[in-house]
Design a protein around this motif. Structure first.
Motif, PDB file in Angstrom:
ATOM      1  N   ARG A  17      22.633   0.723  14.803  1.00 24.04           N
ATOM      2  CA  ARG A  17      23.940   1.222  15.732  1.00 24.04           C
ATOM      3  C   ARG A  17      24.932   0.327  15.839  1.00 24.04           C
ATOM      4  O   ARG A  17      26.043   0.868  15.517  1.00 24.04           O
ATOM      5  N   TYR A  18      24.649  -0.926  15.624  1.00 20.68           N
ATOM      6  CA  TYR A  18      25.673  -2.091  15.647  1.00 20.68           C
ATOM      7  C   TYR A  18      26.483  -1.547  14.169  1.00 20.68           C
ATOM      8  O   TYR A  18      27.760  -1.855  14.020  1.00 20.68           O
ATOM      9  N   ARG A  21      28.524   1.756  13.957  1.00 16.12           N
ATOM     10  CA  ARG A  21      29.781   1.589  14.780  1.00 16.12           C
ATOM     11  C   ARG A  21      31.103   0.771  14.043  1.00 16.12           C
ATOM     12  O   ARG A  21      32.115   1.285  14.153  1.00 16.12           O
ATOM     13  N   GLY A  22      30.603   0.021  13.205  1.00 14.36           N
ATOM     14  CA  GLY A  22      31.552  -0.656  12.286  1.00 14.36           C
ATOM     15  C   GLY A  22      31.983  -0.034  11.032  1.00 14.36           C
ATOM     16  O   GLY A  22      32.871  -0.443  10.364  1.00 14.36           O
ATOM     17  N   GLU A  25      34.294   5.489  12.097  1.00 15.79           N
ATOM     18  CA  GLU A  25      35.003   5.842  13.417  1.00 15.79           C
ATOM     19  C   GLU A  25      34.004   7.067  14.054  1.00 15.79           C
ATOM     20  O   GLU A  25      33.550   7.914  13.086  1.00 15.79           O
ATOM     21  N   ASP A  26      34.229   7.131  15.072  1.00 19.56           N
ATOM     22  CA  ASP A  26      33.715   8.385  15.949  1.00 19.56           C
ATOM     23  C   ASP A  26      32.351   8.640  15.907  1.00 19.56           C
ATOM     24  O   ASP A  26      31.672   9.326  16.820  1.00 19.56           O
ATOM     25  N   TRP A  27      31.362   7.881  15.351  1.00 22.13           N
ATOM     26  CA  TRP A  27      29.885   8.084  15.413  1.00 22.13           C
ATOM     27  C   TRP A  27      29.332   6.954  16.031  1.00 22.13           C
ATOM     28  O   TRP A  27      29.587   5.869  15.940  1.00 22.13           O
ATOM     29  N   ASP A  28      28.110   7.366  16.768  1.00 23.95           N
ATOM     30  CA  ASP A  28      27.334   6.312  17.522  1.00 23.95           C
ATOM     31  C   ASP A  28      25.841   6.939  17.622  1.00 23.95           C
ATOM     32  O   ASP A  28      25.588   8.430  17.430  1.00 23.95           O
ATOM     33  N   GLN A  50      29.144  12.292  18.063  1.00 19.01           N
ATOM     34  CA  GLN A  50      30.532  12.226  17.363  1.00 19.01           C
ATOM     35  C   GLN A  50      31.461  12.296  18.332  1.00 19.01           C
ATOM     36  O   GLN A  50      31.581  13.238  19.070  1.00 19.01           O
ATOM     37  N   ARG A  51      32.502  11.313  18.473  1.00 23.28           N
ATOM     38  CA  ARG A  51      33.297  11.450  19.551  1.00 23.28           C
ATOM     39  C   ARG A  51      32.899  11.267  20.811  1.00 23.28           C
ATOM     40  O   ARG A  51      33.274  12.101  21.624  1.00 23.28           O
TER      41      ARG A  51
END
Length: 90
Positions: A17-18, A21-22, A25-28, A50-51
């Motif tokens: 996850r970390y 995120r780096g 952009e926009d994904w988690d 996404q976003r």
């Protein structure tokens, strides 16, 4: 039959996850709240976003990256998780 999520697998998802995120952009992802895993699986299902909008459940970091559809990102992830940290050339 089910088993509990191992602390190592949970730690791996936290690191993924970390990294995700780096890396883009926009994904988690949402870390799994349910710690029960089907036998034969490494991770429980977890949500991909996404976003901030849920786009689906996935059952591994690889499945998440396949769903994102960025082959360079997938290649980078595979390189990171397979390289030998003790190899000075890697």
């Amino acid at each position: 039959m089910v088993r509990f999520l191992s602390p190592v697998a949970l730690s791996h998802l936290e690191a993924f996850r970390y990294w995700l995120r780096g890396a883009v952009e926009d994904w988690d992802i949402a870390l799994p709240k349910d710690e029960v895993v089907e036998v034969g699986k490494e991770y429980p299902f977890f949500q991909l976003y996404q976003r901030g909008v849920p786009v689906g459940l996935v059952d591994s970091p690889i499945a998440a990256l396949e769903r994102i559809g960025d082959s360079k990102l997938l290649e980078e992830y595979l390189r990171i998780v397979t390289e030998d940290p003790d190899d000075p050339v890697a």
